[in-house]
Design an enzyme around this catalytic site. Structure first.
Site, short mmCIF file in Angstrom:
data_model
loop_
_atom_site.label_atom_id
_atom_site.label_comp_id
_atom_site.label_asym_id
_atom_site.label_seq_id
_atom_site.Cartn_x
_atom_site.Cartn_y
_atom_site.Cartn_z
N GLY A 344 0.83 -1.20 0.00
CA GLY A 344 0.00 0.00 0.00
C GLY A 344 0.86 1.24 0.00
CG PHE A 346 1.20 3.89 5.18
CD1 PHE A 346 1.65 5.01 5.85
CD2 PHE A 346 -0.13 3.81 4.82
CE1 PHE A 346 0.78 6.03 6.16
CE2 PHE A 346 -1.00 4.83 5.13
CZ PHE A 346 -0.55 5.95 5.81
CG ASP A 460 -7.28 4.79 4.56
OD1 ASP A 460 -8.18 5.01 3.72
OD2 ASP A 460 -6.21 4.24 4.27
#
Length: 658
Positions: A344, A346, A460
């Site tokens: 993702g 991150f 999120d």
């Protein structure tokens, strides 16, 4: 300021420090007990969890019920009307969390905390009923010195005036009257009782206070339906103005003014008696000041010691959670692609196995993070404190050079999106399982918003950030965009928007404002996806983008909402499925105030006796290739966790429902 005034000030400060904060007063009824895993206990937990956020929305008073028959629970919360909203919320939150420990397994209990707020529950109807039993008496430890008969008469006149004012409508009154010292009083009733019952309760409270606090410089009676309180210092909070002294016409002033003393010649020295009085006043003032300084120093040292103990505990926690980089390299086979679970904004996530056989999920954060080691470890401490069965548990971390790695518990079934959007795997999610997933997610977010030591906005929440364990229990994950709120804070404004369009609330996407209601919106989208089995947007057979919120609202408005139910749920109880669909629509309303809190959502999901209001139109999404003017999906400057850009659906803009 003259010396007598100094002595009076020091005395009031000392009284406030030493005696102004009363211990919680509690009453645990002997009218029955319940077992830990009973339906009554479950209903009670739901109600207590909802009280803090509900009192924040409704003011100083809130009451509600959950359940039916013998398992029905009645609960209410009441704050002193002069308290600021943040103190009211904090008091109710603390009391709601502690009442079950103070009265374990009791079906009825009352707790007054610091004489600021009341939390009460019972297995009987306690609403709109005047009850003065049990009365809690808290008296000032100082005996009154002076003309007690005149003092008592003045006090009675003051309290009678306040009782008359409070019971005539507002249910709350404060004021003072001048005596040798001002006497301050407060009277308050629960807003749900009648004016007549309010007067009766306060009169009985005054009678009880004369018995328990007679001859003292102050006292209070705290009963289930009212408060009566007096002191020789101002203990209540004035609403922006200084209240005027109450008068009691007809009749002369309580203390007629004394004739002025004849002027003393300037060259005449005061007599010995006056000089002795001045010496006594100075000594008393110095003694009070020394005592005050001693108390302040003791409190300061105590806080320093407490802080040191907490810091030591945090250091030990960090040491116990830290992994060597080499250990994680071995556990993940040097972060091989074969062990890669996903990627993702991150960084990448890998499956790993520790030497003791424990399976872990290793999130190797991307190297562009600007966090230093201190900030990263502060984030670890925050994540470690979030402990809930519906949140993914943090196992440990690694900080080695530029490497920043988070180690989580491994959940074998992966993320929710791999099930609900897969035509084969979705058949494993019957309605009972989907209900469990929806309720679990709601409880996890409620914990973040209201029940944890911190107040966290996830920002999120989406299907790919909900993981499932072996028994299909949901766990909310990925706190990379989470933000911490302070007590009483209702919203924040960020310089940049970060998150995932389609799940993002309109006020966040367009105005950079986020709050607990932003998470509620995301939760609503997620509920609609779980019920319909459709993503928040998809390509139709004509290659046009279909948007879930428009699709759901159109069918709801036309009375064809049953067509929305996922085909794999055919045969499920339609009323239950439609109720969840209804709750999802309530959560995605464009108006922030129209959306329920997560506490209310949990009650809606678990109590079918809770009636649902009609939803208004949600905030729609529209795909456009034109310049939308939306803020960029970049990180904001918050203080809680790492920020990176995340998923972006190009050309997506919110349409107003007007």
């Amino acid at each position: 300021m003259d010396r007598p005034s100094l002595v009076s000030l020091f005395s009031r400060i000392l009284i406030t420090l030493c005696f102004g904060i009363a211990q919680p007063q509690q009453f645990c009824s002997n009218k029955g007990t319940y077992s830990v895993n009973s339906t009554y206990s479950h209903n009670l937990n739901l109600l207590l969890a909802s009280l803090p956020s509900s009192i924040a929305e409704n003011g100083i008073f809130y009451n509600a019920t959950v359940g039916q028959g013998p398992d029905k629970v009645y609960a209410l919360a009441l704050c002193r009307e002069d308290l600021p909203s943040e103190k009211c919320y904090s008091c109710v939150n603390t009391t709601s969390q502690g009442i079950k420990q103070q009265c374990p397994n009791q079906k009825e209990a009352i707790v007054w905390t610091d004489s600021n707020c009341l939390v009460r529950y019972a297995n009987r109807d306690i609403f709109a009923k005047m009850e003065e039993i049990p009365p809690f008496c808290v008296s000032n430890p100082n005996d009154f010195s002076g003309d007690f008969a005149k003092f008592n008469e003045t006090l009675r006149d003051l309290m009678e005036k306040l009782i008359t004012l409070a019971s005539s409508g507002p249910k709350f009154a404060t004021g003072y009257v001048n005596f040798t010292k001002p006497i301050y009083g407060l009277a308050q009733c629960s807003p749900d009782i009648s004016e007549r019952d309010c007067g009766t309760c306060l009169q009985k409270g005054m009678g009880a206070m004369e018995s328990c606090a007679g001859g003292r410089e102050g006292g209070r009676i705290l009963s289930p339906s009212c408060i009566v309180w007096f002191e020789l210092f101002r203990f209540y909070i004035s609403a922006g103005t200084v209240d005027a002294p109450l008068q009691f016409p007809p009749g002369p002033a309580i203390l007629p003014p004394q004739p002025p003393s004849p002027p003393r010649p300037a060259n005449v020295s005061p007599p010995n008696e006056t000089r002795n009085k001045i010496v006594i006043i100075i000594v008393a003032a110095v003694a009070s000041l020394v005592t005050l300084i001693t108390i302040i120093c003791a409190l300061f040292l105590w806080r320093r010691m407490k802080q040191k103990v907490e810091n030591d505990d945090e250091m030990r926690m960090l040491e116990s959670m830290e992994f060597n980089f080499s250990t994680l390299k071995i556990a993940t086979d040097e972060f091989s692609n074969d062990n890669k679970l996903g990627q993702g904004g991150f960084g990448s996530v890998y499956k790993g196995v520790l030497p003791n056989g424990q399976e872990i999920a290793v999130k190797r954060l991307s190297g562009c993070s600007s966090q230093g080691e201190v900030e990263f470890k502060n984030e670890i401490l925050l994540l470690a404190k979030l402990q809930h069965r519906n949140l993914v548990s943090l196992v440990g971390f690694c900080s080695d050079g530029e490497e920043r790695i988070l180690v989580y518990e491994f959940l074998g079934n992966g993320s929710l999106d791999k099930f609900i959007f897969d035509p084969i795997k979705s058949t494993q999610l019957n309605w009972e399982t989907r209900c469990k997933i929806i309720s679990g997610i709601a409880r996890g977010i409620l914990y973040l918003h209201d029940d944890s030591r911190l107040r966290i906005i996830h920002r999120d929440l989406k299907a790919s950030n909900v993981l499932l364990d072996e028994e299909m229990n949901p766990k909310v994950s990925d706190f990379g965009l989470a933000r911490q709120f302070q007590p009483g804070q209702t919203q924040r404004i960020t310089s940049r928007v970060a998150g995932t369009y389609g799940y993002m609330a309109p006020e966040y996407a367009l105005q950079n404002r986020f709050s607990v209601k932003s998470d509620v919106f995301s939760f609503g989208v997620l509920v609609l996806e779980i019920v319909t089995g459709k993503k928040n947007s998809w390509l139709s057979n004509s290659e046009e983008i279909e948007l879930l919120l428009i699709h759901v609202w159109r069918n709801w408005r036309e009375g064809t909402a049953t067509n929305l139910i996922d085909e794999t749920l055919r045969g499920s109880p339609v009323s239950d499925v439609m109720r969840c669909l209804h709750i999802g629509l309530l959560c995605v309303q464009e108006n922030v105030l129209g959306r329920p809190t997560m506490a209310a959502v949990v009650l809606m999901l678990t109590s079918h006796s809770w009636s649902l209001p009609s939803p208004s139109r949600p905030a729609f999404l529209l795909d456009s290739n034109a310049d939308t003017g939306l803020p960029s999906l970049e990180s904001d400057t918050g203080t809680t966790t790492q920020d990176q850009s995340t998923e972006n659906t190009q050309g997506t803009v919110y349409l107003s429902s007007n």
